[in-house]
Design an enzyme around this catalytic site. Structure first.
Site, PDB file in Angstrom:
ATOM      1  N   ASP A  15       0.789  -1.215  -0.012  1.00 60.48           N
ATOM      2  CA  ASP A  15       0.083  -0.044   0.119  1.00 60.48           C
ATOM      3  C   ASP A  15       0.888   1.230  -0.074  1.00 60.48           C
ATOM      4  O   ASP A  15       2.231   1.296   0.407  1.00 60.48           O
ATOM      5  CB  ASP A  15      -0.852  -0.176   1.143  1.00 60.48           C
ATOM      6  CG  ASP A  15      -1.824   1.105   1.204  1.00 60.48           C
ATOM      7  OD1 ASP A  15      -2.184   1.633   0.076  1.00 60.48           O
ATOM      8  OD2 ASP A  15      -2.505   1.510   2.247  1.00 60.48           O
ATOM      9  N   ASP A  20      -7.349  -4.028   4.637  1.00 59.87           N
ATOM     10  CA  ASP A  20      -6.289  -5.109   3.920  1.00 59.87           C
ATOM     11  C   ASP A  20      -6.318  -6.401   4.408  1.00 59.87           C
ATOM     12  O   ASP A  20      -5.866  -7.258   3.877  1.00 59.87           O
ATOM     13  CB  ASP A  20      -5.186  -4.591   4.499  1.00 59.87           C
ATOM     14  CG  ASP A  20      -4.743  -3.292   3.648  1.00 59.87           C
ATOM     15  OD1 ASP A  20      -5.021  -3.009   2.465  1.00 59.87           O
ATOM     16  OD2 ASP A  20      -3.996  -2.320   4.376  1.00 59.87           O
ATOM     17  N   ASP A  68      -1.810  -2.609   6.645  1.00 60.16           N
ATOM     18  CA  ASP A  68      -1.900  -2.281   7.768  1.00 60.16           C
ATOM     19  C   ASP A  68      -3.303  -2.196   8.412  1.00 60.16           C
ATOM     20  O   ASP A  68      -3.305  -1.798   9.668  1.00 60.16           O
ATOM     21  CB  ASP A  68      -1.042  -1.055   8.427  1.00 60.16           C
ATOM     22  CG  ASP A  68      -1.432   0.191   7.483  1.00 60.16           C
ATOM     23  OD1 ASP A  68      -2.350  -0.107   6.853  1.00 60.16           O
ATOM     24  OD2 ASP A  68      -0.674   1.043   7.776  1.00 60.16           O
TER      25      ASP A  68
END
Length: 842
Positions: A531, A734, A730
């Site tokens: 990400d 996700d 995180d």
């Protein structure tokens, strides 16, 4: 090996707790300021040296360190008295004049005479050492090599014969491993009897005709007398495990050892008691029947030596968990409601307590700073070397080290809920998990022992029928050597030892491995999805540019924008307000605030109508951005978010905000490329901003405007093409993608659900942690392959040599004693290779 939780020794025991000479021990003061003894570790302490003290039952006790002081405060009754192991008198630990250490344990004596006797023959006085404290109720036990074996009580593994270990998080205040103590004692007895046996049996080869001096019959009877205690007492654990392996139909190393030792001993007993029953094929040059008592005894002694070395080495694989457990102090300094401060045992700390953290103290539990300022060394948890500044409101992690300032913190997570406890729990579980590569060793071992027994039988038959005179002696020697040298212990230890050491090493560097399978998979991953926000970047947007139209001052533009955004909780709004404050721009109050979803905000500031938003909002207001439209494109091309500001219906300028890339990101991406990973950035940001960041960092591919479900779809797409994918994230959003990837990597700074979905967790949320994890995974799997190769090659070469393959060239057979030495050495070599991972640079 058994890491059982023995707990502290009760008072009256001869031991000095954990034997740590640094632990502060309570000691009663003596008149005149003479040195006294720390009751915890046994060291002498000068009462006037300013060391920690504690009051108990009207006496003052002195300690050499704060850790011993903490142990005493928690359970003083454990450290008041000890029993003299020689005369059994009770001795006051704090004032004992005579003290000695043996095998890491402290012993107290009533007189110099008792101490002298103990030091001369310590084993004589250790027969009745105190039994370990019982394990907690409900404790279950498992095998280090076969974690699928779970029992309600201690014992031996039915598959491999290894001692079962208690499950869960180990503790290390309990003293020595009982199996190690028992095997060490049996080893010394075996060795003491095997040495004279060797002299009698092998003396003539070394120029010592002992057998001629005492006569052949007496020599044989002496050998029987020396060998019998070794085989019928010392080797009992071997025969017990060998018997269980046959009953459980799981032949293992103990099957082979018990068969080999038993065959050599029974044959020799028969040859001694009934020599006339043996035909000429069994007789040597002098007409007597040779015996092999020395082989049986030396094999037992050498196997015990290998087991003792193995158990000691395997204890070192747990050093990482031991180090983690030692990070938490035993006591905390609680601040009362009246401002008073008192040291209390860590177990007494509850959520909401205020705790004083002095310079040099370890943080006792997880919580937040309520008072003070300091820098905290978090390297033992995160692997990051630089101290972190902590101010009021900042989070503190238990086990980290306060450097130079004094802090007061509020306890928020205590006991098993602290990050340190969760890390230890995760590492302990990972160390007992199985890697897929271990299946290969298991399949080989399953067929290996029956194959070895068959080879031993064939070797015996071949030598008996076709060997030179005395053919039966050659047959027995070759069969016993084959059984002993082929023990597959090295094969069984190859994988678990590397996994235990690697997961422990990872924990020290802030890389937490959920299980061995994740470690093995990550070593072969070729694609990494990351990400952008919070992983590549700081996750905290900052104001970067203020571009005003001609005649409209930058400070005025920024002041109006910040005043309008003051009431918003959006991260970009916070960045604008913070930027204005840093530049000293006055921020006013806004009224008539209106938020337009997906476009921007508007309101009134100081009587002026102000609008701030993206291109769509400006177009809705039919405002012309003029020459600055190109500036917005340039800013976006640099990875910044550009926002247009209109005042009184006229375009006033642009404010730009960017989420800064972490300083460590570029270097980490280069390192990941060097380790063979393709990197894909999957982000919810727009394509232009994402591409700008990717160009700066050298990222291979960009997927922008991604929704949470899109990340999972991306992983499915890549895996369908044959890629092995790791996903780093995180957030709660996700979790599905982390679970779908071959390996999920959770940034420990993120949500608990992300951590639960991942195979690897990084305590510090940046890419350097992924670099460390990749290095660790590749080193661990490489280490396992080295161990398996060594074990396979050892057995493939060892069995034919033991069977007599080299006899036509050398004229000699491999001695069963040399076979036992080689077998023990192979196990120790595999463990030593695995322990190299402890020194791995991450």
């Amino acid at each position: 090996m058994s890491h059982s939780n023995h707990g502290h020794h009760n008072h009256g025991h001869a031991h000095a707790g954990d034997g740590s000479c640094c632990a502060p021990k309570p000691q009663a003061a003596t008149p005149g300021g003479a040195a006294v003894r720390d009751p915890v570790c046994g060291m002498t302490v000068d009462p006037n040296a300013g060391k920690p003290t504690a009051e108990h039952a009207g006496h003052t006790f002195h300690f050499c360190s704060t850790s011993g002081h903490g142990k005493f405060v928690a359970a003083p009754e454990n450290y008041l008295t000890a029993t003299d192991p020689v005369c059994s008198m009770t001795v006051e630990r704090a004032t004992a004049k005579h003290f000695a250490r043996h095998e890491g344990q402290g012993f107290y004596f009533c007189s110099a005479g008792c101490k002298t006797k103990f030091e001369a023959e310590p084993q004589k006085y250790l027969g009745d050492r105190p039994a370990p404290a019982p394990m907690p109720k409900g404790t279950q036990y498992t095998c280090p090599m076969h974690p699928e074996v779970v029992r309600d009580k201690p014992g031996s593994c039915p598959l491999c014969g290894m001692a079962l270990e208690p499950m869960g998080v180990p503790t290390w205040d309990e003293g020595p491993n009982p199996e190690l103590v028992d095997f060490t004692r049996r080893f010394w007895v075996s060795a003491a009897l095997a040495v004279p046996l060797l002299v009698i049996a092998m003396g003539p080869m070394l120029g010592l005709p002992v057998r001629d001096w005492i006569g052949e019959p007496l020599a044989t009877w002496l050998e029987l007398a020396l060998a019998t205690p070794v085989v019928l007492w010392a080797a009992i654990p071997f025969f017990h495990r060998g018997y269980e392996s046959i009953v459980n139909r799981s032949p293992n190393m103990w099957t082979l050892i018990s068969l080999g030792v038993g065959a050599a001993y029974l044959y020799s007993v028969a040859a001694t008691l009934f020599p006339d029953f043996f035909p000429h094929q069994f007789r040597g040059h002098g007409g007597s029947v040779p015996v092999y008592f020395e082989a049986a005894s030396v094999i037992v002694a050498l196997v015990f030596l290998g087991q003792v070395l193995e158990l000691k080495a395997r204890e070192r694989t747990g050093s990482a968990i031991r180090a983690l457990l030692d990070l938490a102090p035993k006591t905390a300094r609680r601040v009362g409601k009246d401002g008073s401060e008192q040291d209390v045992p860590l177990d007494d700390v509850v959520k909401g307590d205020l705790l004083r953290i002095r310079p040099g103290d370890s943080i006792p539990v997880d919580g937040a700073v309520t008072e003070g300022r300091s820098s905290v060394d978090e390297s033992m948890i995160s692997g990051e070397p630089l101290p972190v500044e902590k101010n009021v409101g900042d989070n503190l992690t238990g086990g980290t080290l306060n450097k130079n300032g004094s802090l007061v913190m509020r306890a928020e997570k205590v006991g098993a809920d602290t990050m340190l406890s969760r890390i230890v729990e995760m590492v302990a579980k990972a160390q007992r998990s199985r890697a897929p590569i271990q299946g290969l060793a298991d399949r080989v071992s399953y067929y290996f022992v029956p194959a070895v027994v068959l080879v031993a039988i064939l070797s015996f038959a071949g030598w008996a029928m076709f060997g030179p005179t005395p053919s039966m002696i050659f047959a027995i020697v070759s069969a016993v050597s084959v059984l002993i040298i082929a023990c597959p212990c090295a094969l069984g230890l190859a994988t678990p030892m590397s996994i235990m050491t690697a997961t422990g090493r990872g924990a020290q560097a802030g890389v937490l491995i959920k299980d061995a399978e994740a470690l093995e998979r990550f070593a072969s991953v070729d694609t990494l999805i990351v990400d952008k926000t919070g992983t590549l970047t700081e996750g905290k947007p900052k104001l970067t540019d203020v571009v005003a139209v001609k005649g409209f001052g930058e400070d005025r533009l920024l002041g109006l924008a910040a005043s309008l955004e003051k009431g918003s909780e959006h991260p970009l709004a916070e960045a604008i307000v913070a930027g204005a404050e840093q530049r000293g721009v006055k921020v006013a109050e806004a009224s008539d605030f209106l938020s337009v979803t997906g476009k921007g905000v508007s309101g009134t500031v100081g009587g002026e109508t102000v609008a701030l938003g993206n291109r769509a909002m400006i177009d809705d207001l039919k405002i012309d951005t003029g020459a600055l439209a190109g500036d917005a494109d340039v800013l976006r091309g640099d990875g910044k978010t550009a926002m247009f500001v209109a005042v009184g219906g006229r375009f006033a300028g642009i404010v730009a905000v960017a989420d800064p890339v972490k300083q460590t990101t570029a270097e980490a991406i280069r390192a990941l490329h060097e380790r063979g990973l393709k990197i894909i950035m999957a982000t919810g940001d727009n394509q232009r901003t994402a591409q700008a960041v990717a160009r700066k960092l050298g990222i291979d591919e960009v997927r922008a405007d991604m929704l949470p479900e899109s990340k999972k779809a991306l992983i499915d797409e890549l895996r369908a093409k044959g890629a092995k994918v790791a996903m780093a994230g995180d957030g709660v959003n996700d979790a599905p993608a982390l679970a779908a990837a071959d390996v999920g990597i959770a940034m420990g700074t993120g949500a608990d659900v992300a951590v639960e979905s991942a195979g690897i967790t990084l305590v510090k949320g940046d890419l350097n942690g992924i670099v460390r994890a990749r290095t660790l995974a590749q080193a661990a799997i490489g280490n396992i392959r080295q161990n398996l190769f060594f074990a396979f090659v050892y057995n493939v070469l060892g069995v034919p040599v033991a069977a007599g393959l080299l006899y036509p060239l050398t004229g000699t057979l491999l001695s069963p004693m040399l076979a036992a030495a080689a077998m023990s050495l192979s196990s120790v070599s595999v463990i030593a290779n695995a322990l190299r991972l402890r020194a791995l640079k991450l």
